[in-house]
Design a protein around this motif. Sequence first.
Motif, PDB file in Angstrom:
ATOM      1  N   GLU A 167       0.348  -0.937   0.220  1.00  0.00           N
ATOM      2  CA  GLU A 167      -0.082  -0.429  -0.068  1.00  0.00           C
ATOM      3  C   GLU A 167       1.081   1.267   0.298  1.00  0.00           C
ATOM      4  O   GLU A 167       1.991   0.943   0.263  1.00  0.00           O
ATOM      5  CB  GLU A 167      -1.161   0.452   1.341  1.00  0.00           C
ATOM      6  N   PHE A 168       0.284   2.497  -0.163  1.00  0.00           N
ATOM      7  CA  PHE A 168       0.828   3.557  -0.363  1.00  0.00           C
ATOM      8  C   PHE A 168       0.732   4.054   1.200  1.00  0.00           C
ATOM      9  O   PHE A 168      -0.802   4.676   1.110  1.00  0.00           O
ATOM     10  CB  PHE A 168       0.698   4.759  -1.686  1.00  0.00           C
ATOM     11  N   ASP A 169       1.312   5.117   1.645  1.00  0.00           N
ATOM     12  CA  ASP A 169       1.027   5.150   2.611  1.00  0.00           C
ATOM     13  C   ASP A 169       0.672   6.859   2.999  1.00  0.00           C
ATOM     14  O   ASP A 169       1.694   7.661   2.237  1.00  0.00           O
ATOM     15  CB  ASP A 169       2.674   5.867   4.137  1.00  0.00           C
ATOM     16  N   ALA A 408      -6.556   0.750  -1.850  1.00  0.00           N
ATOM     17  CA  ALA A 408      -6.876   2.351  -2.278  1.00  0.00           C
ATOM     18  C   ALA A 408      -6.239   2.830  -3.595  1.00  0.00           C
ATOM     19  O   ALA A 408      -5.134   2.615  -3.769  1.00  0.00           O
ATOM     20  CB  ALA A 408      -7.188   3.025  -1.678  1.00  0.00           C
ATOM     21  N   VAL A 409      -6.929   3.839  -4.234  1.00  0.00           N
ATOM     22  CA  VAL A 409      -5.561   4.235  -5.334  1.00  0.00           C
ATOM     23  C   VAL A 409      -4.827   5.557  -5.253  1.00  0.00           C
ATOM     24  O   VAL A 409      -4.509   6.587  -5.946  1.00  0.00           O
ATOM     25  CB  VAL A 409      -7.371   5.301  -6.455  1.00  0.00           C
ATOM     26  N   TRP A 410      -5.039   5.890  -3.857  1.00  0.00           N
ATOM     27  CA  TRP A 410      -3.829   7.011  -3.138  1.00  0.00           C
ATOM     28  C   TRP A 410      -2.773   7.243  -3.914  1.00  0.00           C
ATOM     29  O   TRP A 410      -1.909   7.859  -4.134  1.00  0.00           O
ATOM     30  CB  TRP A 410      -4.043   7.742  -2.396  1.00  0.00           C
ATOM     31  N   GLY A 411      -2.224   5.675  -3.671  1.00  0.00           N
ATOM     32  CA  GLY A 411      -0.739   5.535  -4.879  1.00  0.00           C
ATOM     33  C   GLY A 411      -0.417   6.339  -5.704  1.00  0.00           C
ATOM     34  O   GLY A 411       0.165   6.729  -6.901  1.00  0.00           O
ATOM     35  N   HIS A 412      -1.739   5.355  -6.430  1.00  0.00           N
ATOM     36  CA  HIS A 412      -1.789   5.755  -8.703  1.00  0.00           C
ATOM     37  C   HIS A 412      -2.064   7.925  -8.622  1.00  0.00           C
ATOM     38  O   HIS A 412      -1.445   8.027  -9.245  1.00  0.00           O
ATOM     39  CB  HIS A 412      -2.595   5.137  -8.913  1.00  0.00           C
ATOM     40  N   LEU A 413      -2.620   8.443  -7.146  1.00  0.00           N
ATOM     41  CA  LEU A 413      -2.403   9.618  -7.202  1.00  0.00           C
ATOM     42  C   LEU A 413      -1.476  10.421  -7.405  1.00  0.00           C
ATOM     43  O   LEU A 413      -0.853  11.466  -8.414  1.00  0.00           O
ATOM     44  CB  LEU A 413      -4.447  10.235  -7.242  1.00  0.00           C
ATOM     45  N   ARG A 420       5.618  10.140 -12.247  1.00  0.00           N
ATOM     46  CA  ARG A 420       7.045   8.652 -11.894  1.00  0.00           C
ATOM     47  C   ARG A 420       6.377   8.053 -11.127  1.00  0.00           C
ATOM     48  O   ARG A 420       5.747   8.359 -10.312  1.00  0.00           O
ATOM     49  CB  ARG A 420       8.166   9.543 -11.166  1.00  0.00           C
ATOM     50  N   PRO A 421       6.635   6.325 -11.178  1.00  0.00           N
ATOM     51  CA  PRO A 421       6.270   5.523 -10.299  1.00  0.00           C
ATOM     52  C   PRO A 421       6.750   5.403  -9.159  1.00  0.00           C
ATOM     53  O   PRO A 421       7.931   6.305  -8.546  1.00  0.00           O
ATOM     54  CB  PRO A 421       6.992   4.349 -11.134  1.00  0.00           C
ATOM     55  N   VAL A 422       5.724   5.086  -8.113  1.00  0.00           N
ATOM     56  CA  VAL A 422       6.152   5.340  -6.354  1.00  0.00           C
ATOM     57  C   VAL A 422       7.328   4.093  -6.181  1.00  0.00           C
ATOM     58  O   VAL A 422       7.958   4.305  -5.784  1.00  0.00           O
ATOM     59  CB  VAL A 422       4.388   4.903  -5.574  1.00  0.00           C
ATOM     60  N   ALA A 423       7.090   3.288  -6.857  1.00  0.00           N
ATOM     61  CA  ALA A 423       8.514   1.678  -6.558  1.00  0.00           C
ATOM     62  C   ALA A 423       7.963   0.694  -7.361  1.00  0.00           C
ATOM     63  O   ALA A 423       6.752   0.260  -7.985  1.00  0.00           O
ATOM     64  CB  ALA A 423       7.626   1.291  -5.223  1.00  0.00           C
ATOM     65  N   SER A 424       9.066   0.078  -7.504  1.00  0.00           N
ATOM     66  CA  SER A 424       8.767  -0.982  -9.153  1.00  0.00           C
ATOM     67  C   SER A 424       7.972  -2.196  -8.746  1.00  0.00           C
ATOM     68  O   SER A 424       8.536  -2.624  -7.468  1.00  0.00           O
ATOM     69  CB  SER A 424      10.396  -0.929  -9.461  1.00  0.00           C
ATOM     70  N   ASP A 427       1.765  -2.278  -8.322  1.00  0.00           N
ATOM     71  CA  ASP A 427       0.144  -1.639  -8.943  1.00  0.00           C
ATOM     72  C   ASP A 427      -0.214  -1.382  -8.262  1.00  0.00           C
ATOM     73  O   ASP A 427      -0.735  -1.876  -7.176  1.00  0.00           O
ATOM     74  CB  ASP A 427      -0.177  -2.357 -10.117  1.00  0.00           C
ATOM     75  N   PHE A 428      -0.405   0.463  -7.921  1.00  0.00           N
ATOM     76  CA  PHE A 428      -1.879   1.073  -7.650  1.00  0.00           C
ATOM     77  C   PHE A 428      -2.845   0.957  -7.668  1.00  0.00           C
ATOM     78  O   PHE A 428      -3.900   2.362  -7.533  1.00  0.00           O
ATOM     79  CB  PHE A 428      -0.572   2.710  -6.564  1.00  0.00           C
ATOM     80  N   ASP A 429      -3.217   0.699  -9.527  1.00  0.00           N
ATOM     81  CA  ASP A 429      -4.416   0.971  -9.842  1.00  0.00           C
ATOM     82  C   ASP A 429      -5.585   0.360  -9.287  1.00  0.00           C
ATOM     83  O   ASP A 429      -5.427  -0.382  -8.199  1.00  0.00           O
ATOM     84  CB  ASP A 429      -4.504   0.755 -11.298  1.00  0.00           C
TER      85      ASP A 429
END
Length: 664
Positions: A167-169, A408-413, A420-424, A427-429
Amino acid sequence: MTHIRTERLALPVSRLGPANPLPIFRWQQPTAANPAPPANNLSADERKHAFVWGDASILPYRVQDDYDRHLQPGHLDAVVLDNGLLRATVLPGLGGRLASLIDLSNGAELLFRNPVFQPANLAALNAWFSGGIEWNGLIPGHTPFTCAAVFCGVVETDEGPVLRLHEFDRVREASWQVDLFLPHGESRLYVHGRIVNPNPTEIACYWWTNAAVPYRPGMRVLAPADYGIEHVLPDNHLERFALDAHGFDASYPARWNAATSVFFRKPDADRLWIAALDDEGRGILQTATSEMRGRKMFFFGTGAGGRHWMEVLGRPGDTEYVEIQAGIAPTQDQEFMLPGGGVLEWTECWMPFALDAAAAHDPCWHAACAAVRSALDAQIPAQTLGAVDARMRAYASMPVSRRLHRGAVWGHLHEILTGRPVASGLDFDAPPDVARLWAELAATGQFSAESLAAPPEIWVAGDLWQQALLDSSAQHGETWLHALALGIIALERGHTAPARAFFERAHALRPNALSLRNLALSEGDVQAAERRYLSAWDAPDAPPQLATEIADWLLRHDRIAALRRFLSGLGPDAERHERIRLIRARLALLDGNLDLAEHWLDYDFATIREGETALDEIWSALQITRASRRLGHTLSPEEERAALAAAPLPYRLDFRMVREPRAG
């Protein structure tokens, strides 16, 4: 071969309603941000990057405070990993919690598998449940994903499938992931953690892996240690002590009569681990690569308050557990720093473990630890764990081949805002859901008429979103939503005057309850704040959750007449919250209506905060007032103690966690 499958678990569940739509600012958190007493006996390493509990922001997350204790038949989505030797069950809809780990050779459950789902007020966002292994990051306390969905998928490797949770914090604006691997032919679960900071600047982070294991009489928790550090309630300070001082062996949970956290410290250890072993020397052990430096035991204690906590979280007769934990920093009062663009990785190993009972319970702490270390080295040498870690690091950047659950979608946003991508490999879609209008802002730079028609359910924070709002205002004109969102960001940062200007403009552009509520929060004059609050409550878009905040504010500021009027006009949606019940109990006590106060206490409370003393305080005041009336005079301290001894706090109201004199 290892197999991964999905299941639905049938169990009693408590209702968990929608998150609170009110943004909760840092000074509104239930843990008072009071610096602990100086810890002069701690090392520099144990003080490095220390923080004050209750001082950290939880925005833009929403508090989850709508639940009760009425269990009903229900189901939880689960993902199961099975290699014929171990079976691990993960709950992707609840933070990726590892709910169960079964040793298939004998059918033993290695973890405390909670037979129910029952939230309680212990997490960063309030709602938390006990059992299994939880992944706590990247902000202090139990993770904001405790009762939230996370991404879950399968990574196919030459060695077999790996289950990924990630996930994305939104506070640290960084990603975390946990890759679970059950190798063929091994009774070991490998857990590879990775935190990626996609930002150009350094961030503070936090990580602890917490495992609840079933408590059994005679259980001992062992870890390499020259001394212990206790996390002492209620002021959250750390206190160093000798593990076997005065005949008190801290490794036996049953010898702690109140809730306790003990950090095991051996700074020069060449290998760290922690094990929970029963009276026969059987149980579970965790070890990890050198990045994971902290080890801790937590137990609610043998007292009535601790036993009640465990029953509230589970089911009477099937609730007692001990937590063994491992973290990146030496203690849980510390964060660690991750440089801009930095990555931190580690690998843990969880395994069933058995030792000769006499060795496991050797009265000499160091002898018992040496026996565990010898057996551990024979079963999984440090170099073997290092080799697994090297392979898991390679897998960590591989994408999932099969997605099982969405977060949740927050990493994608974040990726849209930064380009640029958050992390290789991650996938945050995901569907925007409650973030729809923020997805719209990120993609188009403005809000549609539909988005401007009603207040959002969730808010944003951070420099990137602040800049997106400012750019949108400059290019397309400021709307009430721009002003309100920018005001929330400013107020959280302590910029009160600009925040008030934003809220005034937002309310002028579109009258709304939240602008008035935020103006009340930022108001220095009590009478003016009261007017703002009551105007907010009268607004047609006032959420029912606002009632509890207003009633609590009126009580704390001694606006008793206004509080009576306010409570008399509450509707059923606001009235049902148990915090209103507690406020009514305090008000009845102020009125001297003791029977009514006791009536309001006759309830199974669900949202009492860890460490909160409200019920104890009300009950004690009630009994002392009763005794004073009966005797016809103000009680002396001795008479107060006698009154409380004659009418002790009922078990159902006992949530006390404060340390009492240690049992020998």
